[in-house]
Design a protein around this motif. Structure first.
Motif, PDB file in Angstrom:
ATOM      1  N   ALA A 408       0.849  -1.186   0.000  1.00 55.22           N
ATOM      2  CA  ALA A 408       0.000   0.000   0.000  1.00 55.22           C
ATOM      3  C   ALA A 408       0.887   1.239   0.000  1.00 55.22           C
ATOM      4  CB  ALA A 408      -0.906  -0.012   1.231  1.00 55.22           C
ATOM      5  N   ARG A 409       0.284   2.376  -0.250  1.00 50.45           N
ATOM      6  CA  ARG A 409       0.973   3.658  -0.112  1.00 50.45           C
ATOM      7  C   ARG A 409       0.589   4.230   1.251  1.00 50.45           C
ATOM      8  NH1 ARG A 409      -1.120   6.342  -5.588  1.00 50.45           N
ATOM      9  NH2 ARG A 409      -2.988   5.280  -4.826  1.00 50.45           N
ATOM     10  N   TYR A 410       1.555   4.795   1.959  1.00 50.21           N
ATOM     11  CA  TYR A 410       1.335   5.163   3.356  1.00 50.21           C
ATOM     12  C   TYR A 410       1.406   6.670   3.594  1.00 50.21           C
ATOM     13  CZ  TYR A 410       1.321   0.289   4.696  1.00 50.21           C
ATOM     14  OH  TYR A 410       0.978  -1.027   4.815  1.00 50.21           O
ATOM     15  N   TYR A 411       0.523   7.122   4.469  1.00 47.96           N
ATOM     16  CA  TYR A 411       0.497   8.508   4.933  1.00 47.96           C
ATOM     17  C   TYR A 411       0.117   8.491   6.405  1.00 47.96           C
ATOM     18  CZ  TYR A 411      -4.605   8.724   5.368  1.00 47.96           C
ATOM     19  OH  TYR A 411      -5.901   8.523   5.787  1.00 47.96           O
ATOM     20  N   TRP A 412       0.128   9.661   7.055  1.00 46.84           N
ATOM     21  CA  TRP A 412      -0.296   9.782   8.449  1.00 46.84           C
ATOM     22  C   TRP A 412      -1.377  10.856   8.499  1.00 46.84           C
ATOM     23  CZ3 TRP A 412       4.098   7.762   6.903  1.00 46.84           C
ATOM     24  CH2 TRP A 412       4.561   6.635   7.585  1.00 46.84           C
ATOM     25  N   ILE A 413      -2.572  10.461   8.902  1.00 53.79           N
ATOM     26  CA  ILE A 413      -3.733  11.331   8.772  1.00 53.79           C
ATOM     27  C   ILE A 413      -3.560  12.631   9.554  1.00 53.79           C
ATOM     28  CG2 ILE A 413      -5.017  10.257  10.679  1.00 53.79           C
ATOM     29  CD1 ILE A 413      -7.567  10.663   8.931  1.00 53.79           C
ATOM     30  N   GLY A 414      -2.928  12.579  10.727  1.00 53.05           N
ATOM     31  CA  GLY A 414      -2.728  13.796  11.507  1.00 53.05           C
ATOM     32  C   GLY A 414      -1.834  14.794  10.786  1.00 53.05           C
ATOM     33  N   HIS A 415      -0.764  14.300  10.195  1.00 51.17           N
ATOM     34  CA  HIS A 415       0.146  15.165   9.444  1.00 51.17           C
ATOM     35  C   HIS A 415      -0.559  15.791   8.250  1.00 51.17           C
ATOM     36  CE1 HIS A 415       3.065  15.926   6.187  1.00 51.17           C
ATOM     37  NE2 HIS A 415       3.859  16.334   7.151  1.00 51.17           N
ATOM     38  N   ASP A 416      -1.291  14.973   7.484  1.00 53.34           N
ATOM     39  CA  ASP A 416      -1.942  15.488   6.275  1.00 53.34           C
ATOM     40  C   ASP A 416      -3.086  16.439   6.596  1.00 53.34           C
ATOM     41  OD1 ASP A 416      -0.195  13.980   4.833  1.00 53.34           O
ATOM     42  OD2 ASP A 416      -1.700  12.953   3.633  1.00 53.34           O
ATOM     43  N   LEU A 417      -3.824  16.164   7.672  1.00 52.92           N
ATOM     44  CA  LEU A 417      -4.917  17.044   8.059  1.00 52.92           C
ATOM     45  C   LEU A 417      -4.398  18.454   8.349  1.00 52.92           C
ATOM     46  CD1 LEU A 417      -7.912  17.473   8.872  1.00 52.92           C
ATOM     47  CD2 LEU A 417      -7.251  16.806  11.198  1.00 52.92           C
ATOM     48  N   VAL A 418      -3.287  18.541   9.067  1.00 53.05           N
ATOM     49  CA  VAL A 418      -2.719  19.843   9.416  1.00 53.05           C
ATOM     50  C   VAL A 418      -2.062  20.510   8.207  1.00 53.05           C
ATOM     51  CG1 VAL A 418      -0.965  21.003  10.803  1.00 53.05           C
ATOM     52  CG2 VAL A 418      -2.424  19.266  11.852  1.00 53.05           C
ATOM     53  N   ASN A 419      -1.246  19.754   7.467  1.00 52.17           N
ATOM     54  CA  ASN A 419      -0.433  20.359   6.414  1.00 52.17           C
ATOM     55  C   ASN A 419      -1.150  20.545   5.085  1.00 52.17           C
ATOM     56  OD1 ASN A 419       2.652  20.612   7.272  1.00 52.17           O
ATOM     57  ND2 ASN A 419       1.790  18.830   8.301  1.00 52.17           N
ATOM     58  N   LEU A 420      -2.168  19.737   4.824  1.00 53.34           N
ATOM     59  CA  LEU A 420      -2.871  19.855   3.552  1.00 53.34           C
ATOM     60  C   LEU A 420      -4.200  20.596   3.661  1.00 53.34           C
ATOM     61  CD1 LEU A 420      -2.301  16.296   2.015  1.00 53.34           C
ATOM     62  CD2 LEU A 420      -1.034  18.410   1.559  1.00 53.34           C
ATOM     63  N   VAL A 421      -4.773  20.644   4.882  1.00 55.13           N
ATOM     64  CA  VAL A 421      -6.096  21.253   5.043  1.00 55.13           C
ATOM     65  C   VAL A 421      -6.074  22.470   5.971  1.00 55.13           C
ATOM     66  CG1 VAL A 421      -8.501  20.858   5.729  1.00 55.13           C
ATOM     67  CG2 VAL A 421      -7.209  19.018   4.614  1.00 55.13           C
ATOM     68  N   LEU A 422      -5.626  22.273   7.208  1.00 51.58           N
ATOM     69  CA  LEU A 422      -5.767  23.337   8.212  1.00 51.58           C
ATOM     70  C   LEU A 422      -4.801  24.498   7.992  1.00 51.58           C
ATOM     71  CD1 LEU A 422      -6.400  21.188  11.418  1.00 51.58           C
ATOM     72  CD2 LEU A 422      -8.047  22.180   9.817  1.00 51.58           C
ATOM     73  N   LEU A 423      -3.510  24.211   7.771  1.00 54.81           N
ATOM     74  CA  LEU A 423      -2.560  25.304   7.540  1.00 54.81           C
ATOM     75  C   LEU A 423      -2.866  26.089   6.260  1.00 54.81           C
ATOM     76  CD1 LEU A 423       0.951  23.980   8.665  1.00 54.81           C
ATOM     77  CD2 LEU A 423      -0.428  25.799   9.692  1.00 54.81           C
ATOM     78  N   PRO A 424      -3.163  25.414   5.139  1.00 56.09           N
ATOM     79  CA  PRO A 424      -3.561  26.178   3.948  1.00 56.09           C
ATOM     80  C   PRO A 424      -4.830  27.006   4.163  1.00 56.09           C
ATOM     81  CG  PRO A 424      -2.901  23.968   3.327  1.00 56.09           C
ATOM     82  CD  PRO A 424      -2.962  23.994   4.823  1.00 56.09           C
ATOM     83  N   LEU A 425      -5.767  26.488   4.991  1.00 59.02           N
ATOM     84  CA  LEU A 425      -6.984  27.255   5.297  1.00 59.02           C
ATOM     85  C   LEU A 425      -6.626  28.519   6.071  1.00 59.02           C
ATOM     86  CD1 LEU A 425     -10.062  27.546   5.306  1.00 59.02           C
ATOM     87  CD2 LEU A 425     -10.102  26.136   7.392  1.00 59.02           C
ATOM     88  N   LEU A 426      -5.704  28.407   7.032  1.00 59.41           N
ATOM     89  CA  LEU A 426      -5.266  29.568   7.806  1.00 59.41           C
ATOM     90  C   LEU A 426      -4.592  30.592   6.898  1.00 59.41           C
ATOM     91  CD1 LEU A 426      -4.806  30.947  10.551  1.00 59.41           C
ATOM     92  CD2 LEU A 426      -2.677  29.628  10.761  1.00 59.41           C
ATOM     93  N   GLN A 427      -3.750  30.117   5.974  1.00 56.00           N
ATOM     94  CA  GLN A 427      -3.083  31.032   5.045  1.00 56.00           C
ATOM     95  C   GLN A 427      -4.083  31.706   4.116  1.00 56.00           C
ATOM     96  OE1 GLN A 427      -0.287  28.295   3.313  1.00 56.00           O
ATOM     97  NE2 GLN A 427       1.342  28.834   4.746  1.00 56.00           N
ATOM     98  N   LEU A 428      -5.131  30.978   3.726  1.00 50.66           N
ATOM     99  CA  LEU A 428      -6.184  31.551   2.889  1.00 50.66           C
ATOM    100  C   LEU A 428      -6.921  32.657   3.629  1.00 50.66           C
ATOM    101  CD1 LEU A 428      -7.955  31.452   0.292  1.00 50.66           C
ATOM    102  CD2 LEU A 428      -9.345  29.708   1.449  1.00 50.66           C
ATOM    103  N   MET A 429      -7.238  32.421   4.903  1.00 55.61           N
ATOM    104  CA  MET A 429      -7.952  33.408   5.709  1.00 55.61           C
ATOM    105  C   MET A 429      -7.099  34.654   5.950  1.00 55.61           C
ATOM    106  SD  MET A 429      -9.704  30.743   8.419  1.00 55.61           S
ATOM    107  CE  MET A 429     -10.360  32.028   9.470  1.00 55.61           C
ATOM    108  N   MET A 430      -5.761  34.473   5.951  1.00 54.20           N
ATOM    109  CA  MET A 430      -4.861  35.598   6.169  1.00 54.20           C
ATOM    110  C   MET A 430      -4.493  36.295   4.854  1.00 54.20           C
ATOM    111  SD  MET A 430      -2.345  33.803   8.977  1.00 54.20           S
ATOM    112  CE  MET A 430      -1.246  35.216   9.095  1.00 54.20           C
ATOM    113  N   GLY A 431      -5.037  35.799   3.750  1.00 54.58           N
ATOM    114  CA  GLY A 431      -4.769  36.400   2.456  1.00 54.58           C
ATOM    115  C   GLY A 431      -3.408  36.075   1.893  1.00 54.58           C
ATOM    116  N   LYS A 432      -2.776  34.973   2.374  1.00 53.80           N
ATOM    117  CA  LYS A 432      -1.437  34.613   1.924  1.00 53.80           C
ATOM    118  C   LYS A 432      -1.436  33.514   0.882  1.00 53.80           C
ATOM    119  CE  LYS A 432       0.932  36.002   6.190  1.00 53.80           C
ATOM    120  NZ  LYS A 432       1.830  35.565   7.286  1.00 53.80           N
ATOM    121  N   SER A 433      -2.609  33.023   0.507  1.00 56.89           N
ATOM    122  CA  SER A 433      -2.699  31.997  -0.533  1.00 56.89           C
ATOM    123  C   SER A 433      -4.035  32.131  -1.241  1.00 56.89           C
ATOM    124  CB  SER A 433      -2.534  30.594   0.064  1.00 56.89           C
ATOM    125  OG  SER A 433      -3.643  30.270   0.883  1.00 56.89           O
ATOM    126  N   TYR A 434      -4.243  31.284  -2.239  1.00 58.30           N
ATOM    127  CA  TYR A 434      -5.461  31.347  -3.028  1.00 58.30           C
ATOM    128  C   TYR A 434      -6.370  30.161  -2.723  1.00 58.30           C
ATOM    129  CZ  TYR A 434      -2.839  34.799  -5.691  1.00 58.30           C
ATOM    130  OH  TYR A 434      -2.107  35.898  -6.065  1.00 58.30           O
TER     131      TYR A 434
END
Length: 500
Positions: A408-434
């Motif tokens: 299988a291909r492996y990931y860690w849900i806690g890492h991906d939740l923060v780095n792929l969803v929550l941090l980009p959402l914070l940057q979006l709210m701060m106007g630092k990303s699209y």
């Protein structure tokens, strides 16, 4: 990403937010936990079923195996593999700040022991003595060391003591071999001595030495790496020399370099990074896998064993072991940068080994489901013949190398939740990303959730996964708040927190 210069209030907010995130998802995780228990109760799952079949054979001889580092994915994976193969598993690990490691609660363990961590002040004597007590108390046949970077050499010391004072064998290199492979400069020197290709590497102990190397080249670029373990600078990939002489001098002036804190200046190679995991038994490579890598690897996907790259990295590993002329036994992991040289004859891929890790690699998770093969290979260090689950005797083949089968291909849900969803959402709210950037991260997260496998979760053994995200990490973040410690990032799979 926060660093040591970031104000404490931001570090406090970082820890508090992650603790709150854990609490927010606690009901969902708890539902998954109990649903897994329900499924386990009503259905015969794969690993426990294999274990029951093997244990029912009258000729099966279960071994007692000690696995240290079960709080990390690699240690937990090996414990589960040996459990699946019918053996009795003893787990042990450090538990920073008294927070229990997630592997302590794995179904695969018969017993668990907390180990004292080696320190600069007290040395490794207490750690080695504790390991020896566990080995004697549990009558351990085989110790599999899954050490972290901070205790690799101490495990080499422990191996020598344990094998001298008990009948237990260890999957661990001796002190001299571990020390040589562990340090970046001595590994490169050894590979060069063996006639293997290495990138241009310079040992430097002063800023003058750095500038002397940089001024002696016109087209080459270099990366500086600390020889010792220094979390604060580990992620610094600044290319030298920089665009201007003043920028170069300014950067080098901030590096804590001295005779006591040596560095290596290694030629920068513009290529893709790969890593390997292998098991070496009595000077023979027995298990091998290669996969794409990054500086902080959190997504694992095995290269096909018959691919040109995988075969080339296996060939390098075998050559290194054979030319060393040592009957070494332990885990051996290499990091490579692959450069492409285009000529009239076509494209040629050039392997450049940049580091060696004389310890188990998280890539061992790619062997999940192959417990019998993996356990048989590890136990070959004890004897050449053993009985399989059906009672038939067989010999350990010397030319067979175990590779992942349809991994299988492996990931860690806690890492991906923060780095792929929550941090980009914070940057979006701060106007630092699209918005499209956040949406892309969400789609990647959903893809991993549906098509990949979490490195800690097993439906027949779900409690370590639940504990990791709702007890262990919140406990570590709380300790950081109480002790006012700063960190820049964490590795969920190895439970390592990078201080700054």
């Amino acid at each position: 990403m926060l660093d040591g210069t970031s104000p404490w209030r931001l570090h406090f907010a970082q820890n508090a937010t992650l603790i709150f995130t854990s609490i927010f998802f606690l009901p969902l995780s708890t539902f998954i936990l109990f649903a897994s228990y329900a499924i386990r109760f009503f259905f015969a799952l794969n690993a426990p079923r294999k274990r029951k079949r093997i244990r029912s054979s009258p000729t099966f001889d279960p071994q007692t195996v000690l696995v240290t580092g079960v709080g990390m994915t690699k240690g937990l994976t090996l414990a589960r593999l040996f459990y699946e193969a019918g053996h009795d598993i003893i787990g042990a690990d450090f538990e920073p700040h008294g927070v229990p490691a997630c592997g302590r609660y794995s179904r695969s363990l018969k017993n668990f022991y907390r180990l004292p961590k080696p320190t600069t002040e007290d040395g490794s004597a207490g750690y080695i003595a504790a390991l020896l007590r566990v080995v004697k108390r549990e009558k351990v046949d085989l110790w599999i060391s899954c050490s972290g970077v901070a205790s690799a050499v101490e495990d080499g010391q422990a191996k020598e003591v344990i094998e001298r004072r008990s009948s237990c064998r260890a999957i661990q290199f001796d002190v001299a071999t571990t020390s040589m492979l562990h340090e970046k400069d001595t590994f490169i020197q050894e590979a060069e001595r063996l006639g293997l290709p290495v990138p241009e590497t310079h040992n430097v102990t002063s800023r003058d030495a750095v500038h002397k190397v940089l001024h002696g080249t016109k087209k080459k670029q270099y990366i500086m790496k600390s020889v010792g373990m220094d979390d604060a600078v580990r992620g610094d990939m600044t290319l030298l020399p920089r665009r201007t002489l003043s920028q170069t001098y300014d950067h080098v002036s901030q590096i804590p370099i001295s005779d006591e804190k040596p560095w290596v200046l290694q030629q920068f190679i513009r290529g893709k990074e790969y890593c390997t995991h292998s098991l070496v038994v009595e000077g023979e490579v027995k298990i091998f896998v290669a996969c794409p890598s990054t500086e902080l690897l959190m997504h694992y996907e095995a290269l096909p064993p018959d691919s040109a790259l995988s075969r080339a990295m296996l060939a390098f590993t075998k050559e290194f072991v054979e030319r060393s002329r040592k009957k070494m036994t332990g885990h051996l992991s290499f990091d490579f940068l692959v450069d492409e040289n285009v000529s009239e004859k076509g494209a040629e891929l050039i392997l450049n080994p940049i580091e060696c890790n004389p310890r188990a690699h998280t890539a061992v998770a790619l062997f999940t489901g192959q417990g019998y093969e993996v356990a048989k290979t590890y136990l070959s260090v004890l004897r050449a013949d053993m009985a399989n689950g059906n009672g038939h005797a067989f010999n350990i083949e010397h030319d067979i190398i175990v590779a992942p089968k349809e991994p299988a291909r492996y990931y860690w849900i806690g890492h991906d939740l923060v780095n792929l969803v929550l941090l980009p959402l914070l940057q979006l709210m701060m106007g630092k990303s699209y918005f499209k950037d956040w949406l892309q991260g969400c789609l990647e997260f959903i893809s991993h959730l549906l098509l990949w496998k979490d490195g800690t979760f097993e439906i027949w053994d779900p409690l370590p996964w639940w504990w990791l995200y709702h007890v262990y990490w919140p406990g570590q973040f709380l300790a950081c708040i109480l002790q006012r410690r700063k960190w820049s990032r964490v590795n969920v799979s190895t439970t390592k927190m990078f201080g700054c």
